[in-house]
Design a protein around this motif. Sequence first.
Motif, PDB file in Angstrom:
ATOM      1  N   PHE A 468      22.102 -28.468   7.579  1.00 36.74           N
ATOM      2  CA  PHE A 468      22.399 -27.037   7.460  1.00 36.74           C
ATOM      3  C   PHE A 468      21.319 -26.197   8.144  1.00 36.74           C
ATOM      4  CE2 PHE A 468      24.099 -29.220   3.701  1.00 36.74           C
ATOM      5  CZ  PHE A 468      25.450 -28.877   3.796  1.00 36.74           C
ATOM      6  N   PRO A 469      21.109 -26.411   9.445  1.00 42.11           N
ATOM      7  CA  PRO A 469      20.031 -25.686  10.141  1.00 42.11           C
ATOM      8  C   PRO A 469      20.228 -24.184  10.147  1.00 42.11           C
ATOM      9  CG  PRO A 469      21.471 -26.805  11.711  1.00 42.11           C
ATOM     10  CD  PRO A 469      21.854 -27.302  10.357  1.00 42.11           C
ATOM     11  N   ASP A 470      21.470 -23.710  10.178  1.00 44.63           N
ATOM     12  CA  ASP A 470      21.715 -22.267  10.241  1.00 44.63           C
ATOM     13  C   ASP A 470      21.362 -21.571   8.928  1.00 44.63           C
ATOM     14  OD1 ASP A 470      22.621 -22.602  12.816  1.00 44.63           O
ATOM     15  OD2 ASP A 470      24.748 -22.678  12.249  1.00 44.63           O
ATOM     16  N   GLN A 471      21.554 -22.250   7.800  1.00 46.10           N
ATOM     17  CA  GLN A 471      21.263 -21.653   6.502  1.00 46.10           C
ATOM     18  C   GLN A 471      19.839 -21.910   6.044  1.00 46.10           C
ATOM     19  OE1 GLN A 471      23.863 -23.661   7.207  1.00 46.10           O
ATOM     20  NE2 GLN A 471      25.687 -23.208   5.966  1.00 46.10           N
ATOM     21  N   HIS A 472      19.182 -22.881   6.651  1.00 44.62           N
ATOM     22  CA  HIS A 472      17.933 -23.378   6.092  1.00 44.62           C
ATOM     23  C   HIS A 472      16.843 -22.315   6.022  1.00 44.62           C
ATOM     24  CE1 HIS A 472      14.337 -26.003   5.650  1.00 44.62           C
ATOM     25  NE2 HIS A 472      15.160 -26.643   4.839  1.00 44.62           N
ATOM     26  N   ALA A 473      16.754 -21.459   7.023  1.00 45.78           N
ATOM     27  CA  ALA A 473      15.709 -20.426   7.007  1.00 45.78           C
ATOM     28  C   ALA A 473      15.860 -19.519   5.785  1.00 45.78           C
ATOM     29  CB  ALA A 473      15.761 -19.604   8.294  1.00 45.78           C
ATOM     30  N   ASP A 474      17.095 -19.215   5.424  1.00 41.42           N
ATOM     31  CA  ASP A 474      17.326 -18.387   4.240  1.00 41.42           C
ATOM     32  C   ASP A 474      17.047 -19.153   2.948  1.00 41.42           C
ATOM     33  OD1 ASP A 474      18.119 -16.238   5.826  1.00 41.42           O
ATOM     34  OD2 ASP A 474      20.233 -16.853   5.801  1.00 41.42           O
ATOM     35  N   TRP A 475      17.167 -20.463   2.998  1.00 38.38           N
ATOM     36  CA  TRP A 475      16.962 -21.283   1.802  1.00 38.38           C
ATOM     37  C   TRP A 475      15.492 -21.580   1.522  1.00 38.38           C
ATOM     38  CZ3 TRP A 475      21.192 -25.620   2.724  1.00 38.38           C
ATOM     39  CH2 TRP A 475      22.460 -25.036   2.560  1.00 38.38           C
ATOM     40  N   GLU A 476      14.652 -21.522   2.550  1.00 39.48           N
ATOM     41  CA  GLU A 476      13.262 -21.943   2.383  1.00 39.48           C
ATOM     42  C   GLU A 476      12.528 -21.208   1.260  1.00 39.48           C
ATOM     43  OE1 GLU A 476      11.184 -21.833   6.066  1.00 39.48           O
ATOM     44  OE2 GLU A 476      11.973 -23.773   6.740  1.00 39.48           O
ATOM     45  N   PRO A 477      12.633 -19.878   1.134  1.00 37.23           N
ATOM     46  CA  PRO A 477      11.928 -19.208   0.029  1.00 37.23           C
ATOM     47  C   PRO A 477      12.391 -19.701  -1.341  1.00 37.23           C
ATOM     48  CG  PRO A 477      12.629 -17.611   1.685  1.00 37.23           C
ATOM     49  CD  PRO A 477      13.300 -18.895   2.024  1.00 37.23           C
ATOM     50  N   LEU A 478      13.677 -19.984  -1.480  1.00 36.76           N
ATOM     51  CA  LEU A 478      14.199 -20.480  -2.753  1.00 36.76           C
ATOM     52  C   LEU A 478      13.666 -21.877  -3.047  1.00 36.76           C
ATOM     53  CD1 LEU A 478      17.912 -19.336  -2.297  1.00 36.76           C
ATOM     54  CD2 LEU A 478      16.203 -18.291  -3.800  1.00 36.76           C
ATOM     55  N   LEU A 479      13.614 -22.706  -2.013  1.00 41.23           N
ATOM     56  CA  LEU A 479      13.099 -24.060  -2.189  1.00 41.23           C
ATOM     57  C   LEU A 479      11.604 -24.045  -2.507  1.00 41.23           C
ATOM     58  CD1 LEU A 479      14.981 -25.822   0.749  1.00 41.23           C
ATOM     59  CD2 LEU A 479      15.423 -26.110  -1.697  1.00 41.23           C
ATOM     60  N   ARG A 480      10.866 -23.139  -1.870  1.00 38.80           N
ATOM     61  CA  ARG A 480       9.427 -23.075  -2.110  1.00 38.80           C
ATOM     62  C   ARG A 480       9.125 -22.527  -3.502  1.00 38.80           C
ATOM     63  NH1 ARG A 480       8.285 -21.041   2.453  1.00 38.80           N
ATOM     64  NH2 ARG A 480       8.115 -23.066   3.457  1.00 38.80           N
ATOM     65  N   GLU A 481      10.008 -21.701  -4.019  1.00 44.83           N
ATOM     66  CA  GLU A 481       9.821 -21.204  -5.387  1.00 44.83           C
ATOM     67  C   GLU A 481       9.945 -22.357  -6.383  1.00 44.83           C
ATOM     68  OE1 GLU A 481      11.861 -18.008  -8.502  1.00 44.83           O
ATOM     69  OE2 GLU A 481      12.345 -17.937  -6.354  1.00 44.83           O
ATOM     70  N   ALA A 482      10.867 -23.281  -6.106  1.00 46.93           N
ATOM     71  CA  ALA A 482      11.053 -24.435  -6.991  1.00 46.93           C
ATOM     72  C   ALA A 482      10.030 -25.527  -6.713  1.00 46.93           C
ATOM     73  CB  ALA A 482      12.463 -24.992  -6.823  1.00 46.93           C
ATOM     74  N   ILE A 483       9.627 -25.664  -5.434  1.00 42.45           N
ATOM     75  CA  ILE A 483       8.726 -26.745  -5.013  1.00 42.45           C
ATOM     76  C   ILE A 483       7.599 -26.106  -4.196  1.00 42.45           C
ATOM     77  CG2 ILE A 483       8.565 -28.952  -3.800  1.00 42.45           C
ATOM     78  CD1 ILE A 483      11.666 -29.113  -4.069  1.00 42.45           C
ATOM     79  N   PRO A 484       6.517 -25.682  -4.831  1.00 39.15           N
ATOM     80  CA  PRO A 484       5.479 -24.901  -4.140  1.00 39.15           C
ATOM     81  C   PRO A 484       4.904 -25.545  -2.897  1.00 39.15           C
ATOM     82  CG  PRO A 484       5.168 -24.793  -6.514  1.00 39.15           C
ATOM     83  CD  PRO A 484       6.260 -25.795  -6.271  1.00 39.15           C
ATOM     84  N   SER A 485       4.844 -26.888  -2.826  1.00 42.55           N
ATOM     85  CA  SER A 485       4.239 -27.521  -1.651  1.00 42.55           C
ATOM     86  C   SER A 485       5.247 -27.781  -0.540  1.00 42.55           C
ATOM     87  CB  SER A 485       3.562 -28.841  -2.042  1.00 42.55           C
ATOM     88  OG  SER A 485       4.514 -29.856  -2.301  1.00 42.55           O
ATOM     89  N   TYR A 486       6.507 -27.334  -0.704  1.00 46.46           N
ATOM     90  CA  TYR A 486       7.525 -27.605   0.313  1.00 46.46           C
ATOM     91  C   TYR A 486       7.094 -27.003   1.651  1.00 46.46           C
ATOM     92  CZ  TYR A 486      11.951 -27.671   2.802  1.00 46.46           C
ATOM     93  OH  TYR A 486      12.932 -27.881   3.740  1.00 46.46           O
ATOM     94  N   GLY A 487       7.114 -27.821   2.689  1.00 44.58           N
ATOM     95  CA  GLY A 487       6.707 -27.366   4.009  1.00 44.58           C
ATOM     96  C   GLY A 487       5.211 -27.405   4.234  1.00 44.58           C
ATOM     97  N   ARG A 488       4.457 -27.878   3.248  1.00 46.38           N
ATOM     98  CA  ARG A 488       2.997 -27.948   3.363  1.00 46.38           C
ATOM     99  C   ARG A 488       2.554 -29.379   3.045  1.00 46.38           C
ATOM    100  NH1 ARG A 488       1.473 -22.855  -0.435  1.00 46.38           N
ATOM    101  NH2 ARG A 488      -0.650 -23.211   0.309  1.00 46.38           N
ATOM    102  N   THR A 489       1.307 -29.685   3.362  1.00 46.08           N
ATOM    103  CA  THR A 489       0.756 -31.014   3.108  1.00 46.08           C
ATOM    104  C   THR A 489      -0.330 -30.908   2.053  1.00 46.08           C
ATOM    105  OG1 THR A 489       1.207 -31.667   5.402  1.00 46.08           O
ATOM    106  CG2 THR A 489      -0.335 -33.034   4.156  1.00 46.08           C
TER     107      THR A 489
END
Length: 520
Positions: A468-489
């Motif tokens: 879902f590449p087209d929706q993913h940018a909009d989903w990232e803040p929601l995912l990071r709220e649930a998973i704080p380290s999402y997209g980070r190491t």
Amino acid sequence: MTSPASTPATSTPGEYAHPVIPDTSRPDVVLVGGGVMSATLAALLGIVAPHWSITLFEAGDKVAAESSDGWNNAGTGHSALCELNYTPAGADGTVDATKANQINEQFQLSRQFWSHLVRTGLTGSPKNFITPVPHISFVHGTEGQEYMRARHAALTASPLFAELELTTSQDELAGWVPLMMEGRDPAQPVAATRSTAGTDVDFGSLTRLLLDQATSRGVAVHTGTSVQDLERTTDGRWKVTARHHASGEEFTVNAGFVFVGAGGGALPLLQRADIPEIRGFGGFPVSGLFLRSTNDALAARHQAKVYGQAAVGAPPMSVPHLDLRLIDGQQSLLFGPYAGFSPKFLKSGSWLDLPRSVRLGNIGSMLGVARTQTALTRYLVGQVLQRPSDRLEALEEFVPTAEGDDWEMIHAGQRVQVIKQDAKGRGVLQFGTELIVGGGGTIAGLLGASPGASTAVAAMLDLLRRAFPDQHADWEPLLREAIPSYGRTLADDPALFAEVREETTRTLELTGPVELAGAR
């Protein structure tokens, strides 16, 4: 599109009703397989796309009855704290911790997501599916001691493993794992590392909790219903043909997206979907066998999970381990694995699963593996020919005082190892998982085995990004709220790691002695 009416769970966890589905049904998402992967994807979609309608089909009478079942997997909560196959040593003795760091990062995503679900109302105590259990690596011999020192140095360079303890003292080990030290030759050189941050996870219980929660928000779960075919329609959707076993009724639904999370059954279904991305892939099924002890006195003297080293020439899946398991409120010990062979892709599968999976597109890969994996063939033959006394002898390497009457042989789930083509078109056997995404992002499936369930969240996050590449940018803040380290190491951010570990430890109640909610 509006969500379908919810399918209420019965009084027995994991069992669901079987309402008639009209052929006009057009769910946004169809999930095939009622295991931890589908359950995790349903939970993630509940966060990023709560308005989407979702239908799940499980062939068995209950969800989580195959590889996700508590007795069909090791339940280690794989985080590379004790699994020696994730830290190979080179010819010069240098240990490569790359894979261990990757696996640990992935498990931290799982911990954060489960913690979020508990905070937001996942039913029951987290001790119903996760509990603290120390993770220990154990070796013997002077070469083993040298390897363990090098491994400890390589791992503790990362904040993810900074608290890993090392010992070469039998007396200290007697405090960690008294069952393993009793009766051992006092002159035997030993070495071990221990992490008190380890866990035991009952993925069967977790899956049922996730799907019970999913049905409460409108996800339709149908057990006893197998998907027979997947066909791409002219409008880019998927015609999903399914059959309800009890009634014999066959019906179709029209789905916008299909995820095939059916364990060993995923390969045949992806082949029926006829997507080019599955060409070249095959599967090699291996049965898992374990010795189990329900002797409370033995379990009381082994409050840990201990992994050793695989024999020279043996495949990674053969790494021996003695685990404390906590399932359905009872402590047990599990030792293995021992391997068997069956052509079935699932415990409930068909004896024709393996031959039916051979296609023109993958026969080259499978023949290539047959030619190159002679060591694996010898290992499997040797395992199949083992006598009970041979298996007890392997256990005595861990428990010198082991008595056969305290242990019984159980059959764990089938593992279908991935066969794929490398860059030169040669067939290779892969001991891991492989996410296949095809149909322009309208279908995906997961193949393979370990570390599997422990990294379900990481695998399904990868699916959301790729499908879902087209929706993913909009989903990232929601995912990071649930998973704080999402997209980070986390390894690069010790402060964030300390923060998320403290929060997940508190929320998941991962403190204090080993125990289960409702334990006897």
